[in-house]
Design an enzyme around this catalytic site. Structure first.
Site, PDB file in Angstrom:
ATOM      1  CG  HIS A 158       1.223   4.598   7.520  1.00 50.79           C
ATOM      2  ND1 HIS A 158      -0.032   3.994   6.667  1.00 50.79           N
ATOM      3  CD2 HIS A 158       2.081   3.550   7.086  1.00 50.79           C
ATOM      4  CE1 HIS A 158       0.193   3.039   6.224  1.00 50.79           C
ATOM      5  NE2 HIS A 158       1.531   2.492   6.206  1.00 50.79           N
ATOM      6  CD  GLU A 174       3.580  -1.490   6.080  1.00 47.23           C
ATOM      7  OE1 GLU A 174       3.915  -0.296   6.769  1.00 47.23           O
ATOM      8  OE2 GLU A 174       3.480  -1.798   5.140  1.00 47.23           O
ATOM      9  CG  HIS A 203      -0.529  -0.099   2.430  1.00 46.47           C
ATOM     10  ND1 HIS A 203      -1.233  -0.907   3.309  1.00 46.47           N
ATOM     11  CD2 HIS A 203       0.857   0.255   3.016  1.00 46.47           C
ATOM     12  CE1 HIS A 203      -0.308  -0.510   4.569  1.00 46.47           C
ATOM     13  NE2 HIS A 203       0.746  -0.069   4.424  1.00 46.47           N
TER      14      HIS A 203
END
Lengths: 285, 141
Positions: free
Chosen positions: A59, A240, A12
């Site tokens: 984030h 992640e 992403h």
């Protein structure tokens, strides 16, 4: 009953969103990346999910260090694309599915996954870039989306094994839902990348390829990869990838049914600082 | 008995664990404040005065003023928060990541296009890869 028809896995990277939004998708740097998602966009139109459970991480956007939930589910009716400092992405508002989301929250907590329930939240590139990659640039997203945020910013992030079990619990939660819904679950983030320190820019093509193989064929083995292996081999931000295990854990074969069908596999280096990986796995039904 | 931290022997890498997070709380929350346009304007108008509104250490303030992201990270900063300073300065994430290696923007970009930094020699401190302390800063600039 609601059921998982397929799981989707994709990186992403924020620069992918910026490239799309600024009309750079056909530039030589970006063209090979978007070519890898051409099949996926077509597949999405045929798959027609009723709801997407989108596992991603925030984030430092909706969650600062004031509060750091390990697992958080978005139960709101809608979620605005966030301003991450460069202005909000020009993408549609994300419609939620409050009924299914609150059902999942209740079921998961009773299965000992102590979720944080979020009724108001903006969503950042972690959620909107995968939607752009899979759906292109429509006026509205094709279906409601349940944001499922995982802390992968502050160490320790949840263990792979725990994420894998969480996916299995999500599948059980859907089994208990009355309405007949075609649900996809997406795991996002990764693949190898490191954004900090003199080791920034790390890419481990071989490790990524092995991870994809394991995720497809032997997810139990992928689930027991320890944190230190992610950090050392896949880079400090490559961790992640534990989020992919949530989506994988929700697939039928983990509950003893048939193996999923690999509809698509794609890998590309680089997108900005990152190796991009992408898989589509379909349950047979 | 102390917690096991097996990640301390990775070269060129700081894991943002609970200890770093505790040290860097105000630094990172200062960064977070730059999400608001009016705060970005106030910071740009007088960086020192804006930083002095935060209970950060003097070293953290100096690290921010110097835009030395490795120094910021040593004092508890996290890259996703520090990225807000870069956004305020109009820098891309790749420019920020590259700045921590010593390479020029062009050199770093070129490394990524060629497939990125190899893990070989960069897994453990004491090996001879390009991220090892004895090989810093990288690049020719």
């Amino acid at each position: 009953m609601a059921y998982i028809s397929a799981s989707v896995y994709t990186s992403h990277v924020p620069a992918i969103g910026a490239a799309l939004d600024q009309g750079k998708a056909e530039e030589p740097y970006w063209q090979p990346l978007f070519a890898g998602y051409k099949f996926s966009k077509q597949w999405m139109q045929e798959a027609k999910p009723d709801v997407i459970i989108l596992v991603y991480n925030d984030h430092a956007t909706a969650f600062s260090l004031q509060m750091i939930p390990t697992f958080a589910i978005g139960t709101a009716a809608e979620f605005q694309p966030a301003d991450e400092g460069w202005g909000p992405r020009p993408v549609p508002i994300v419609q939620g599915h409050p009924e299914l989301a609150s059902h999942i929250a209740q079921s998961l907590i009773l299965q000992d996954f102590d979720l944080t329930i979020v009724n108001e939240m903006d969503v950042d590139h972690g959620l909107t870039v995968p939607l752009s990659l899979m759906c292109g640039q429509p006026k509205t997203w094709p279906c409601p989306v349940i944001p499922f945020a995982v802390n992968v910013v502050q160490y320790p992030v949840p263990r792979g094994q725990r994420c894998f079990q969480l996916g299995q619990a999500i599948r059980r939660a859907l089994d208990e839902y009355d309405e007949d819904l075609n649900v996809q679950i997406w795991g996002t983030g990764g693949m190898t990348h490191q954004l900090q320190g003199p080791r920034a820019g790390l890419i481990n093509r071989q490790w990524d390829s092995q991870f994809l193989d394991k995720l497809i064929n032997d997810p139990e083995a992928a689930a027991v990869i320890p944190h230190i292996e992610y950090v050392r081999e896949a880079g400090s931000e490559g961790i992640e990838l534990v989020m992919w295990l949530i989506a994988r854990g929700a697939m039928s074969d983990v509950a003893g049914e048939a193996k999923p069908k690999v509809r698509h596999r794609f890998y590309h280096v680089p997108a900005s600082n990152t190796a991009v990986g992408h898989l589509i796995l379909e349950n047979s039904r | 008995m102390a917690l096991d931290k097996p990640y301390l022997d990775i070269p060129g890498t700081t894991i943002f664990d609970t200890e770093q997070s505790r040290k860097g709380y105000h630094l990172n929350q200062f960064c977070m404040s730059l999400m608001k346009a009016e705060n970005r304007e106030r910071f740009k108008a007088n960086e020192r005065a804006y930083l002095d509104e935060w209970p950060m250490t003097e070293e953290q303030k100096q690290a921010v003023l110097a835009r030395d992201l490795n120094w910021c990270i040593r004092t508890g900063g996290n890259i996703y928060f520090l990225a807000k300073i870069g956004a305020t300065d109009g820098k891309s994430f790749q420019q920020m990541a590259g700045s921590m290696t010593g390479m020029s923007e062009e050199e770093y970009r070129e490394m990524m296009i060629k497939g990125g930094r190899s893990p070989e020699g960069n897994r453990y401190l004491g090996e001879d890869g390009d991220a090892q302390p004895h090989r810093q800063p990288q690049g020719n600039s």
